[in-house]
Enzyme design. Structure first.
Site, PDB file in Angstrom:
ATOM      1  N   HIS A  69      38.075  39.137  31.626  1.00 53.26           N
ATOM      2  CA  HIS A  69      36.993  38.558  32.434  1.00 53.26           C
ATOM      3  C   HIS A  69      35.678  39.095  31.894  1.00 53.26           C
ATOM      4  O   HIS A  69      35.427  40.294  31.967  1.00 53.26           O
ATOM      5  CB  HIS A  69      37.172  38.928  33.912  1.00 53.26           C
ATOM      6  N   PHE A  70      34.865  38.198  31.337  1.00 54.73           N
ATOM      7  CA  PHE A  70      33.600  38.619  30.732  1.00 54.73           C
ATOM      8  C   PHE A  70      32.438  38.542  31.724  1.00 54.73           C
ATOM      9  O   PHE A  70      31.350  39.018  31.448  1.00 54.73           O
ATOM     10  CB  PHE A  70      33.286  37.757  29.495  1.00 54.73           C
ATOM     11  N   ASP A 163      42.850  31.685  36.483  1.00 52.58           N
ATOM     12  CA  ASP A 163      43.094  33.100  36.791  1.00 52.58           C
ATOM     13  C   ASP A 163      42.089  33.669  37.773  1.00 52.58           C
ATOM     14  O   ASP A 163      40.888  33.418  37.691  1.00 52.58           O
ATOM     15  CB  ASP A 163      43.084  33.972  35.543  1.00 52.58           C
ATOM     16  N   HIS A 238      49.915  38.508  33.804  1.00 50.29           N
ATOM     17  CA  HIS A 238      50.150  39.827  34.418  1.00 50.29           C
ATOM     18  C   HIS A 238      51.394  39.948  35.301  1.00 50.29           C
ATOM     19  O   HIS A 238      51.300  40.195  36.499  1.00 50.29           O
ATOM     20  CB  HIS A 238      48.912  40.314  35.163  1.00 50.29           C
ATOM     21  N   ASN A 290      44.816  43.058  41.263  1.00 47.27           N
ATOM     22  CA  ASN A 290      45.756  41.964  41.507  1.00 47.27           C
ATOM     23  C   ASN A 290      46.443  41.588  40.214  1.00 47.27           C
ATOM     24  O   ASN A 290      45.744  41.250  39.257  1.00 47.27           O
ATOM     25  CB  ASN A 290      45.039  40.722  42.043  1.00 47.27           C
ATOM     26  N   ASP A 317      43.688  41.939  31.067  1.00 46.27           N
ATOM     27  CA  ASP A 317      43.099  41.554  32.362  1.00 46.27           C
ATOM     28  C   ASP A 317      41.848  42.396  32.639  1.00 46.27           C
ATOM     29  O   ASP A 317      41.606  42.822  33.774  1.00 46.27           O
ATOM     30  CB  ASP A 317      44.101  41.676  33.511  1.00 46.27           C
ATOM     31  N   PRO A 331      39.116  43.584  43.465  1.00 39.37           N
ATOM     32  CA  PRO A 331      40.306  43.946  42.678  1.00 39.37           C
ATOM     33  C   PRO A 331      40.055  43.916  41.180  1.00 39.37           C
ATOM     34  O   PRO A 331      39.337  43.050  40.695  1.00 39.37           O
ATOM     35  CB  PRO A 331      41.318  42.865  43.075  1.00 39.37           C
TER      36      PRO A 331
END
Ligand code: DOR
Length: 442
Positions: A69-70, A163, A238, A290, A317, A331
């Protein structure tokens, strides 16, 4: 630029040998196993020589992350494309897929292309943004996918994903999977059954409002059934429970006959950290992720699944959050800068896995899932996306050292074994700790 690594341990998914490797024009040009041609040592001009003789340093293909996640656009206080790319390069990654839960959501090619070309200009990593499965990640409409064709997507998008959450409506999810199949794209699926149990727990004021294992297991079963129905390449993100591993193992056996492809990933934190860490960090704050960290039995099942090939890839992740957001229960953990060391410590140093197998999980297999056939291995004419690591170096993870804008890592204070020394992207050195190394010439 020409770059020559002398007498280094060369490891990829199929090789673990000592030798020398020459990089030129963005590609691996030559690999010499065991003996080194005399003229290599003399190659002068603009070459940079890195003499690794007498060390146990390892040169591997750079890592490929299927899941990060950027936070760009929309959350500059947590991360930016620039800081995440730097974090990735210093963690040894050459290629990263970034997720769509940004503001605005990445649900159109325009935005995906803009992000990709910004990353290209930066020159630290290759970036492949996902497109969300539903428009604006609202779970209702797949019209944005219907408007695309495989040709226009080109090399920009190689994976679709919602996601961060589940697509609750079966009809919408089925339609999205059909569209992915039509576009020839795999779908990375986040299995959490809509977070209903967590929401109910929250409403009832229960102390530990986490995503239960039942939710992950049911959501995994559901998406596997829809994958069989639609014939899509489904990639389960994940995986964290032993039951989900079992479901995937069983589905994998029948998937070819049923006409769908099934792959999956595990994260370094689910492989290396148990729920005790959650209690130390705080289940509703810094320890929250998560899916949640699980039990020692789950870790045992994940490790067995990694060994037996049920788990195809390790994905970070990487989920940066500010201190304030973590304190409020956001999270996620950052992971790009600790992924190799955490996996090397928990899997290779503990003798669960060879370094060759770890390379397959972090480079070759994720490249193949993305259909990037020019990287993830060591061979003449492969892309020179490389990482030099010191597998014996022990270091303590410190908050101040992160290149990421956030520091929400469960590994802070832990001693890890294995360190990235240098990263090469398209033949250029993009991360370098060896500038004062006496046997580096050039
Ligand atoms: O812990 C998580 N955080 N898991 C996810 O799937 C999403 C991520 C985020 O975006 O913060």
């Amino acid at each position: 630029m020409k770059l020559i690594f002398h007498q280094v341990r060369l490891v990829d998914h199929s090789m673990d040998r000592r030798g020398s490797l020459v990089v030129e024009d963005g590609h691996i040009r030559e690999i010499h196993i065991d003996e080194v041609p005399a003229d290599l040592a003399k190659a002068g001009g603009a070459a940079i020589h890195i003499d690794c003789s007498g060390t146990d340093w390892v040169l591997m293909p750079a890592f490929v992350d299927l899941h990060a996640h950027f936070r760009d656009p929309g959350f500059p206080e947590k991360e930016s494309l620039e800081s995440a790319s730097l974090a990735a390069a210093s963690g040894g990654f050459g290629t990263v897929v970034c997720m769509a839960n940004t503001k605005p959501v990445i649900d159109n090619l325009d935005l995906a292309r803009k992000l990709q070309s910004r990353a290209e200009r930066l020159g630290l990593i290759d970036l492949f943004p996902v497109l969300a499965l539903s428009r604006n990640m609202e779970g209702h409409d797949t019209g944005h996918l219907e408007a695309l064709d495989a040709k226009t997507i080109g090399g920009t998008v190689r994976l679709l994903s919602e996601d961060g959450k589940d697509v609750a409506d079966d009809r919408v999810l089925r339609k999205a999977l059909h569209e992915a199949r039509r576009l020839g794209l795999p779908v990375s699926y986040h299995c959490d059954w809509g977070g209903k149990e967590a929401e109910d727990a929250k409403k009832a004021g229960l102390p530990r409002c986490i995503w239960s294992r039942l939710e992950e297991n049911l959501a995994t079963e559901r998406v596997l059934a829809l994958a069989a129905e639609t014939g899509v390449h489904i990639h389960i993100a994940h995986v964290s429970t032993k039951e989900a591993v079992e479901l995937i193992r069983r589905a994998r056996k029948g998937s070819a006959a049923q006409g769908f492809r099934l792959t999956c990933e595990a994260t370094p934190h689910h492989l290396a950290c148990t729920e005790e860490i959650v209690d130390q960090l705080g289940p509703e704050s810094y320890g929250r992720v998560n899916p949640p960290l699980r039990t020692a039995a789950d870790i045992g099942a994940l490790i067995e699944a990694v060994q037996s090939g049920i788990i195809d890839a390790i994905a970070t992740d990487h989920a940066p959050h500010t201190e304030a957001d973590k304190a409020q229960g956001a999270p996620g953990f950052i992971g790009l800068e600790t992924a190799f060391a955490a996996c090397h410590t928990a899997l290779v140093a503990e003798r669960h896995l060879s370094l060759k197998k770890l390379s397959a999980l972090m480079s070759r297999n994720p490249s193949r899932i993305l259909r990037l056939e020019d990287r993830g291995f060591l061979a003449p004419w492969a892309r020179a996306d490389l990482v030099l690591v010191d597998p014996s170096a022990e270091w303590t993870v410190q908050k101040e050292d992160f290149k990421s804008r956030s520091s929400n890592s469960p590994f802070i204070g832990q001693r890890l074994q294995g360190r990235v020394l240098m990263t090469i992207h398209r033949g250029n050195i993009v991360y370098d700790t060896l500038t004062n190394y006496p046997r580096r010439i050039g």
